[in-house]
Motif scaffolding. Structure first.
Motif, short mmCIF file in Angstrom:
data_model
loop_
_atom_site.label_atom_id
_atom_site.label_comp_id
_atom_site.label_asym_id
_atom_site.label_seq_id
_atom_site.Cartn_x
_atom_site.Cartn_y
_atom_site.Cartn_z
N GLY A 91 97.24 -51.32 -37.82
CA GLY A 91 97.03 -52.44 -36.90
C GLY A 91 95.57 -52.81 -36.70
O GLY A 91 95.27 -53.76 -35.99
N ARG A 92 94.65 -52.10 -37.32
CA ARG A 92 93.23 -52.31 -37.06
C ARG A 92 92.43 -52.70 -38.30
O ARG A 92 91.38 -53.31 -38.20
N CYS A 93 92.91 -52.32 -39.49
CA CYS A 93 92.12 -52.59 -40.70
C CYS A 93 92.23 -54.08 -41.06
O CYS A 93 93.04 -54.81 -40.51
N CYS A 96 95.70 -55.41 -42.02
CA CYS A 96 96.58 -55.44 -40.84
C CYS A 96 96.26 -56.64 -39.96
O CYS A 96 97.15 -57.35 -39.49
N CYS A 104 98.12 -52.14 -45.69
CA CYS A 104 97.26 -51.43 -44.72
C CYS A 104 96.50 -50.34 -45.46
O CYS A 104 97.06 -49.65 -46.32
N GLU A 105 95.22 -50.19 -45.10
CA GLU A 105 94.39 -49.21 -45.81
C GLU A 105 94.89 -47.78 -45.62
O GLU A 105 94.59 -46.90 -46.42
ZN LIG Z 1 95.95 -51.14 -41.32
#
Ligand SMILES: [Zn+2]
Ligand SMILES: [Zn+2]
Length: 341
Positions: A91-93, A96, A104-105
């Protein structure tokens, strides 16, 4: 509650575990009813999946009934039949944030990086839980996951109604691509494999033409079928190195190639001249993003039949037999499932 833990390769044990408890407002506890055995589960069992660590509870294709929900959960309630999208993204990369959470990483998949569905109950996050339409069964529910892989591959390749499509591989994923392409009413579908039985099944499930690449010249046959033009969309779902090279040879000018196979060897030879001369677009396709809602609508409208993907059924206590059946090259299986009922 009962859980089936893969302690190490070939060592599956039934253990007693504490039931999960609601801790966060967006938690949902699912009573697992059906689990599908996927290629990655087979590899995990055999110790051939690089990403996995042991001990692990495998299983990422599953359906069940909602057992309990956190106070913030409004879209499902206890008793609802549901399916779960088994991807866990950070949710942060960057991917995302731009909505491409399938890349997603630090993407995690339930049943591979964290414990999955081969247990009586599983706690998941609410936004991953989708209610099954009234006309769909829990067994059909597990097919949503591989079907979503097929949808992603087709849509990544910008599938249109005008397309003549070649699909390499008539295994479970190849068939799911075929079904996804079929429900978009593609103009012509050609299925390629080395197994006559699988090809016959592909024909029964909607392939207009079948080609056995161990007996026939694939390029020649595709050109014959397409009036010398080639395919507008080619999907590589076989994971076979030689098929990847052939993908480029059967394309039309300005065609698209979508690759979703994994290959044994890290380097594969392809004929790049086709990519340049014909200005091909080449796409990688990894699992899916936001395809469960689409797949559920397609299922609710009966635009696709998915029940025929299920070829073998076992009860949950026969999980190991189910995995062995799925692995057995002598058994012609598409999707092996275990059920708690
Ligand atoms: Zn991610
Ligand atoms: Zn799967």
């Amino acid at each position: 509650m009962k859980a089936y833990v893969l302690k190490e390769p070939y060592k599956l044990e039934e253990v007693d575990r504490d039931e999960p408890q609601i801790a966060e407002p967006d938690d949902v506890i699912i009573a697992i009813k059906v689990v599908g055995i996927c290629g990655s589960d087979m590899l995990s069992y055999q110790g051939k999946l690089e990403l996995i660590s042991y001990p692990r509870i495998i299983g990422h294709e599953f359906s069940g009934v909602v057992d309990a929900v956190g106070q913030g959960v409004k879209h499902v309630k206890p008793g609802d039949p549901v399916v779960v999208e088994p991807l866990i993204s950070c949710g942060r990369c960057k991917p995302c944030i731009t909505g491409d959470y399938n890349v997603c990483e630090t993407l995690k998949v339930m049943g591979v990086h964290v414990d999955g569905a081969c247990q009586e109950k599983l706690k998941v996050k609410a936004h991953k839980v989708f209610k099954l339409p009234d006309n769909a069964t829990l067994k059909e529910g597990i097919t949503l996951e591989p079907f979503s892989v097929g949808l992603e591959a087709s849509l990544r390749g910008r599938l249109t109604i005008e397309d003549k499509v070649v699909i390499f591989g008539a295994g479970t994923i190849g068939i799911c691509v075929l079904k996804a392409v079929k429900c978009h009413n593609a103009r012509q579908i050609i299925s390629v494999d080395i197994d006559d039985g699988k090809l016959e099944r592909a024909r029964n499930m909607g392939a207009d033409h079948i080609i056995n690449s161990s007996k026939e010249d694939v390029e020649k046959r595709v050109m014959e079928i397409t009036g010398g033009k080639g395919a507008n969309l080619v999907v590589e779902a076989s994971g076979v190195e030689s098929a990847l090279a052939q993908c480029f040879e059967v394309t039309a000018y300005r065609a698209r190639v979508t690759i979703l196979g994994f290959y044994k060897s890290p380097m594969v030879q392809i004929p790049p001249i086709h990519i340049v001369i014909k200005e091909l677009d080449v796409y990688g396709s990894r699992v899916y993003k936001n395809r469960f809602p689409l797949a559920l609508d397609i299922l609710a409208k009966k635009q696709v039949v998915l029940t025929d993907l299920i070829t073998h059924e076992f009860t949950f206590d026969k999980l190991e037999d189910a995995i062995k059946t799925a692995i057995d090259p002598e058994v012609d299986s598409l999707k092996v499932i275990v059920t708690t009922y």
